[in-house]
Design a protein around this motif. Structure first.
Motif, PDB file in Angstrom:
ATOM      1  N   TYR A 121      54.385  38.201  41.118  1.00 11.49           N
ATOM      2  CA  TYR A 121      53.595  38.338  39.904  1.00 11.49           C
ATOM      3  C   TYR A 121      52.427  39.284  40.164  1.00 11.49           C
ATOM      4  O   TYR A 121      51.811  39.244  41.222  1.00 11.49           O
ATOM      5  N   CYS A 122      52.144  40.110  39.162  1.00 15.10           N
ATOM      6  CA  CYS A 122      50.948  40.946  39.205  1.00 15.10           C
ATOM      7  C   CYS A 122      49.808  40.115  38.637  1.00 15.10           C
ATOM      8  O   CYS A 122      49.779  39.825  37.435  1.00 15.10           O
ATOM      9  N   SER A 123      48.887  39.701  39.469  1.00 12.52           N
ATOM     10  CA  SER A 123      47.860  38.745  39.063  1.00 12.52           C
ATOM     11  C   SER A 123      46.457  39.308  39.249  1.00 12.52           C
ATOM     12  O   SER A 123      46.203  40.065  40.184  1.00 12.52           O
ATOM     13  N   VAL A 124      45.577  38.890  38.352  1.00 11.03           N
ATOM     14  CA  VAL A 124      44.151  39.177  38.508  1.00 11.03           C
ATOM     15  C   VAL A 124      43.470  37.846  38.813  1.00 11.03           C
ATOM     16  O   VAL A 124      43.607  36.875  38.075  1.00 11.03           O
ATOM     17  N   VAL A 125      42.770  37.814  39.933  1.00  6.11           N
ATOM     18  CA  VAL A 125      42.135  36.601  40.434  1.00  6.11           C
ATOM     19  C   VAL A 125      40.629  36.703  40.209  1.00  6.11           C
ATOM     20  O   VAL A 125      40.011  37.736  40.509  1.00  6.11           O
ATOM     21  N   TYR A 126      40.053  35.620  39.681  1.00  4.14           N
ATOM     22  CA  TYR A 126      38.598  35.550  39.552  1.00  4.14           C
ATOM     23  C   TYR A 126      38.058  34.545  40.554  1.00  4.14           C
ATOM     24  O   TYR A 126      38.442  33.370  40.556  1.00  4.14           O
ATOM     25  N   ILE A 127      37.166  35.013  41.414  1.00  2.00           N
ATOM     26  CA  ILE A 127      36.468  34.169  42.380  1.00  2.00           C
ATOM     27  C   ILE A 127      35.009  34.147  41.963  1.00  2.00           C
ATOM     28  O   ILE A 127      34.376  35.209  41.837  1.00  2.00           O
ATOM     29  N   ASN A 128      34.454  32.949  41.731  1.00  2.00           N
ATOM     30  CA  ASN A 128      33.064  32.911  41.278  1.00  2.00           C
ATOM     31  C   ASN A 128      32.101  33.028  42.456  1.00  2.00           C
ATOM     32  O   ASN A 128      32.517  33.076  43.623  1.00  2.00           O
ATOM     33  N   ALA A 129      30.828  33.078  42.149  1.00  2.00           N
ATOM     34  CA  ALA A 129      29.828  33.327  43.185  1.00  2.00           C
ATOM     35  C   ALA A 129      29.639  32.152  44.132  1.00  2.00           C
ATOM     36  O   ALA A 129      28.957  32.279  45.150  1.00  2.00           O
ATOM     37  N   ASN A 130      30.263  31.016  43.822  1.00  2.00           N
ATOM     38  CA  ASN A 130      30.283  29.867  44.738  1.00  2.00           C
ATOM     39  C   ASN A 130      31.514  29.868  45.627  1.00  2.00           C
ATOM     40  O   ASN A 130      31.728  28.927  46.394  1.00  2.00           O
ATOM     41  N   GLY A 131      32.349  30.904  45.492  1.00  2.00           N
ATOM     42  CA  GLY A 131      33.536  31.007  46.322  1.00  2.00           C
ATOM     43  C   GLY A 131      34.728  30.227  45.805  1.00  2.00           C
ATOM     44  O   GLY A 131      35.718  30.058  46.525  1.00  2.00           O
ATOM     45  N   LYS A 132      34.682  29.792  44.569  1.00  2.00           N
ATOM     46  CA  LYS A 132      35.816  29.063  43.989  1.00  2.00           C
ATOM     47  C   LYS A 132      36.763  30.027  43.290  1.00  2.00           C
ATOM     48  O   LYS A 132      36.323  30.901  42.530  1.00  2.00           O
TER      49      LYS A 132
END
Length: 323
Positions: A121-132
């Motif tokens: 899958y071509c995915s876009v991942v969001y990692i927040n500033a807390n590392g989640k």
């Protein structure tokens, strides 16, 4: 840490080339650019589509639609082995680095999931500033020859996230052209839209400004680069790839449009760069005075959108599975 202004957000556009088809090396490179963005005061850094481990440029250049081709099979097998398995922890070091530096990340990856066999899958991942890892959006519909190596995604990752004064959401490449996908994000309060691309100004120069005008939002488009010199001699079928993939396959075009459609950063091509801009949320409020696509200019009594967010799977197991 210096106090951030309550109305503004500093964003870094990391326009870089992958260590093509090498996951771990590319993730290391992403980490270096994340560190640079954090050091320069960015609160969000964005990377291009399919950056880890790289966009499948060979498909178009090596007769990728030929059935039962040994070359295509071997390149695909390599691609699967180098793909990102989130459950296996491949992104954990990057998430830890984001937490350490207090910076949020949008990153394009090629994702494999154990419950979906060996499909990608071509995915876009969001990692927040807390590392989640807060969302993983699988591209709804791969474009043209991409369908030879990527599977169709689902609505599970059509989500927005709070980021300072903003609500941020993101889509992959040509799915940014899908009106209902955009509407799903608008309906969740999106006012900072992230669009990621493999690279090329022809992709970013029109739609970036159009989405900004439609959504009355800031729009950040980030592209990658891909050059012949980025092809590693250790890759399978290197000689064929080197011959077929001459010149620049992707040349950037990263940019930012303001909520009135004006360029904040016009598209630039040709080189790796970290481009930085500070966004002022008050500009969103000004432009939404006369147009708010999910607010006072919507008519939910007439038209509404239903979004299926359930993660797709081929089987559901009910009952006690313990022996």
């Amino acid at each position: 840490m210096v106090a951030r202004h309550p109305h503004t957000l500093t964003v870094g556009l990391a326009q870089i080339a992958p260590c093509w088809l090498r996951r771990d090396a590319t993730l290391d490179k992403v980490g270096v650019w994340l560190e640079q963005a954090a050091a320069e005061g960015c609160e969000l850094v964005v990377f291009g589509e399919a950056l880890v481990p790289g966009y499948p440029f060979w498909v178009e250049r090596t007769d990728g639609a030929r059935f039962d081709s040994r070359l295509q099979k071997e390149l695909y097998a390599h691609y699967v082995n180098e793909a990102v398995d989130i459950a296996a922890g491949h992104l954990e070091p990057l998430a830890a680095l984001a937490a350490k530096r207090g910076i949020a990340v949008y990153l394009g990856v090629i994702e494999k999931a154990a419950d979906r066999g060996h499909s990608l899958y071509c995915s876009v991942v969001y990692i927040n500033a807390n590392g989640k890892i807060a969302s993983v959006h699988r591209k709804l519909m791969p474009t043209y020859e991409e369908r030879l190596v990527w599977s169709c995604g689902d609505g599970h990752g059509l989500r927005t996230h709070p980021l300072g004064a903003f609500t941020v959401g993101g889509l992959n490449c040509w799915e940014n052209w899908l009106p209902l996908a955009r509407a799903a994000l608008y309906a969740q309060g999106e006012d900072l839209h992230v669009a990621i691309w493999p690279g090329s100004q022809r992709n970013t120069e029109d739609i970036t400004r159009f989405i900004a005008k439609e959504g009355r939002s800031f729009v950040v488009s980030v592209s990658g680069l891909m050059r012949a010199e980025d092809i590693d001699p250790a890759l399978p079928h290197f000689d064929t790839l080197k011959t077929a993939c001459r010149g620049n396959l992707a040349d950037g075009g990263s940019c930012i449009a303001a909520p009135d459609g004006a360029w904040l950063l016009a598209p630039e091509t040709g080189s790796e760069a970290l481009r930085i801009a500070t966004l002022d949320h008050r500009r969103v409020l000004e432009e939404r005075h006369n147009m708010d696509p999910a607010g006072h200019y919507s008519r939910p009594d007439v038209t509404r959108l239903t979004v299926e967010r359930k993660r797709q799977t081929t089987a559901e197991f009910n009952g006690d599975e313990t022996l």
